[in-house]
Design a protein around this motif. Structure first.
Motif, mmCIF file in Angstrom:
data_model
loop_
_atom_site.group_PDB
_atom_site.id
_atom_site.type_symbol
_atom_site.label_atom_id
_atom_site.label_comp_id
_atom_site.label_asym_id
_atom_site.label_seq_id
_atom_site.Cartn_x
_atom_site.Cartn_y
_atom_site.Cartn_z
ATOM 1 N N TRP A 1 -1.206 -18.038 69.913
ATOM 2 C CA TRP A 1 -0.008 -18.488 70.612
ATOM 3 C C TRP A 1 -0.058 -20.000 70.796
ATOM 4 C CZ3 TRP A 1 -0.674 -21.263 75.037
ATOM 5 C CH2 TRP A 1 -1.932 -21.174 75.656
ATOM 6 N N CYS A 2 1.103 -20.567 71.090
ATOM 7 C CA CYS A 2 1.170 -21.991 71.419
ATOM 8 C C CYS A 2 2.465 -22.248 72.192
ATOM 9 C CB CYS A 2 1.103 -22.871 70.165
ATOM 10 S SG CYS A 2 2.356 -22.472 68.926
ATOM 11 N N GLU A 3 2.487 -23.366 72.900
ATOM 12 C CA GLU A 3 3.649 -23.725 73.712
ATOM 13 C C GLU A 3 4.063 -25.169 73.413
ATOM 14 O OE1 GLU A 3 2.663 -23.010 77.780
ATOM 15 O OE2 GLU A 3 2.951 -20.837 77.626
ATOM 16 N N TYR B 1 20.448 -24.953 67.212
ATOM 17 C CA TYR B 1 19.248 -25.796 67.361
ATOM 18 C C TYR B 1 17.982 -24.950 67.223
ATOM 19 C CZ TYR B 1 15.781 -28.839 69.623
ATOM 20 O OH TYR B 1 14.669 -29.571 69.911
ATOM 21 N N TRP B 2 17.904 -23.835 67.976
ATOM 22 C CA TRP B 2 16.701 -23.005 67.946
ATOM 23 C C TRP B 2 16.543 -22.286 66.607
ATOM 24 C CZ3 TRP B 2 13.654 -24.790 71.242
ATOM 25 C CH2 TRP B 2 14.052 -25.160 72.522
ATOM 26 N N ASN B 3 17.646 -21.922 65.983
ATOM 27 C CA ASN B 3 17.558 -21.315 64.655
ATOM 28 C C ASN B 3 16.996 -22.307 63.636
ATOM 29 O OD1 ASN B 3 18.502 -18.740 65.313
ATOM 30 N ND2 ASN B 3 20.654 -19.311 65.016
ATOM 31 N N GLN B 4 17.356 -23.584 63.771
ATOM 32 C CA GLN B 4 16.807 -24.600 62.880
ATOM 33 C C GLN B 4 15.306 -24.803 63.131
ATOM 34 O OE1 GLN B 4 19.199 -28.152 63.204
ATOM 35 N NE2 GLN B 4 20.908 -27.262 62.033
ATOM 36 N N ILE B 5 14.890 -24.719 64.393
ATOM 37 C CA ILE B 5 13.465 -24.798 64.708
ATOM 38 C C ILE B 5 12.724 -23.632 64.049
ATOM 39 C CG2 ILE B 5 11.762 -24.555 66.568
ATOM 40 C CD1 ILE B 5 12.959 -27.301 66.561
ATOM 41 N N ALA B 6 13.318 -22.431 64.144
ATOM 42 C CA ALA B 6 12.701 -21.251 63.521
ATOM 43 C C ALA B 6 12.611 -21.418 62.009
ATOM 44 C CB ALA B 6 13.498 -20.001 63.872
ATOM 45 N N MET B 7 13.625 -22.030 61.403
ATOM 46 C CA MET B 7 13.606 -22.272 59.960
ATOM 47 C C MET B 7 12.456 -23.202 59.576
ATOM 48 S SD MET B 7 15.927 -20.570 58.304
ATOM 49 C CE MET B 7 16.010 -21.519 56.782
ATOM 50 N N GLU B 8 12.221 -24.218 60.405
ATOM 51 C CA GLU B 8 11.102 -25.132 60.140
ATOM 52 C C GLU B 8 9.769 -24.401 60.247
ATOM 53 O OE1 GLU B 8 11.291 -28.329 59.088
ATOM 54 O OE2 GLU B 8 13.435 -27.920 58.939
ATOM 55 N N LEU B 9 9.662 -23.517 61.217
ATOM 56 C CA LEU B 9 8.417 -22.771 61.406
ATOM 57 C C LEU B 9 8.161 -21.811 60.244
ATOM 58 C CD1 LEU B 9 8.735 -21.994 65.225
ATOM 59 C CD2 LEU B 9 7.038 -23.494 64.160
ATOM 60 N N ARG B 10 9.223 -21.269 59.649
ATOM 61 C CA ARG B 10 9.062 -20.355 58.512
ATOM 62 C C ARG B 10 8.420 -21.047 57.304
ATOM 63 N NH1 ARG B 10 14.366 -18.540 60.238
ATOM 64 N NH2 ARG B 10 14.217 -16.421 61.084
ATOM 65 N N LYS B 11 8.553 -22.361 57.228
ATOM 66 C CA LYS B 11 8.006 -23.112 56.092
ATOM 67 C C LYS B 11 6.516 -23.406 56.258
ATOM 68 C CE LYS B 11 12.455 -25.495 55.541
ATOM 69 N NZ LYS B 11 13.118 -26.828 55.563
ATOM 70 N N CYS C 1 1.188 -22.560 64.755
ATOM 71 C CA CYS C 1 0.657 -23.356 65.867
ATOM 72 C C CYS C 1 -0.280 -24.480 65.433
ATOM 73 C CB CYS C 1 -0.067 -22.444 66.854
ATOM 74 S SG CYS C 1 1.037 -21.318 67.759
ATOM 75 N N GLU C 2 -0.857 -24.381 64.242
ATOM 76 C CA GLU C 2 -1.823 -25.385 63.821
ATOM 77 C C GLU C 2 -1.254 -26.384 62.819
ATOM 78 O OE1 GLU C 2 -5.262 -23.440 62.328
ATOM 79 O OE2 GLU C 2 -5.873 -22.613 64.270
#
Length: 208
Positions: free
Chosen positions: A67-69, A87-97, A102-103
């Motif tokens: 986990w991370c915050e 905005y949050w959907n775009q953040i999720a898209m970045e995380l999918r890449k 978290c690292e």
């Protein structure tokens, strides 16, 4: 009179509609978004807060959990104010890449707020593993240590223990030997020293 009442009703309806248009959209506070990272980690991100918001990400992958915050002030970005859900959907898209949610990055930026002040970016403030995974890890370490201690003890025992030597049975004197000893004793008592051997032989013959 009827026309005046009708005009008043139209004005009131118009003001009501204007009030609805000016009413700020409800933020996506408390919502959750599920996604998978590049390495197929199954993750959930949840948002909380008002002006300063907190983003928590929890992931599971191949028997482990992490986990991370993140924290930031996306409200300083005008596009976020218009539609926080995008905005949050775009953040999720970045995380999918990313291979690891978290690292792989310490700062998350939505495409719609790339030119916004730095406060609008979500910055990582904490990260770690789930407690149950740490407990399992401790158990695994203890088990490994115990196995190593057992192997070391076995090796020491094998190296330090001296080889077993065959037992040497004491020589058992037969009946003839007892007579020979007694004959030698009598020979010492009754014969000259030079004749001890001969006397003991003669005495042994008589006693045998």
């Amino acid at each position: 009179m009827k026309s005046v009442a009708l005009l008043f009703l139209v004005v009131m309806c118009g003001m009501g509609g204007l009030g609805q248009k000016l009413k700020p959209k409800k933020r996506s506070n408390g919502e959750e978004i599920n996604f998978q990272t590049k390495t197929k980690d199954v993750c959930t991100m949840s948002m909380s807060g008002d002006e300063e918001m907190k983003l928590r990400i929890e992931c599971k992958s191949q028997g482990k959990s992490y986990w991370c915050e993140y924290t930031g002030k996306p409200s300083v970005c005008r596009p976020f104010q218009n539609n926080p859900k995008i905005y949050w959907n775009q953040i999720a898209m970045e995380l999918r890449k990313l291979p690891h949610a978290c690292e792989s990055t310490q700062v998350l930026k939505a495409t719609m707020c790339q030119k916004a002040p730095a406060d609008a970016f979500m910055k990582q403030i904490a990260a770690g593993m789930e407690p149950e995974d740490l407990a399992n890890q401790d158990k695994s370490v203890q088990k490994t240590s115990a196995s190593m201690r057992g192997a070391g003890k076995s090796s020491v025992e094998k190296i330090g223990k001296p080889p077993m030597l065959p037992l040497i049975k004491p020589i058992q004197h037969g009946h003839g030997s007892e007579h020979e000893t007694e004959a030698m004793k009598l020979a010492r008592e009754h014969c000259w020293e030079s004749l001890h051997g001969f006397c003991s032989y003669i005495i042994g013959l008589f006693r045998g």
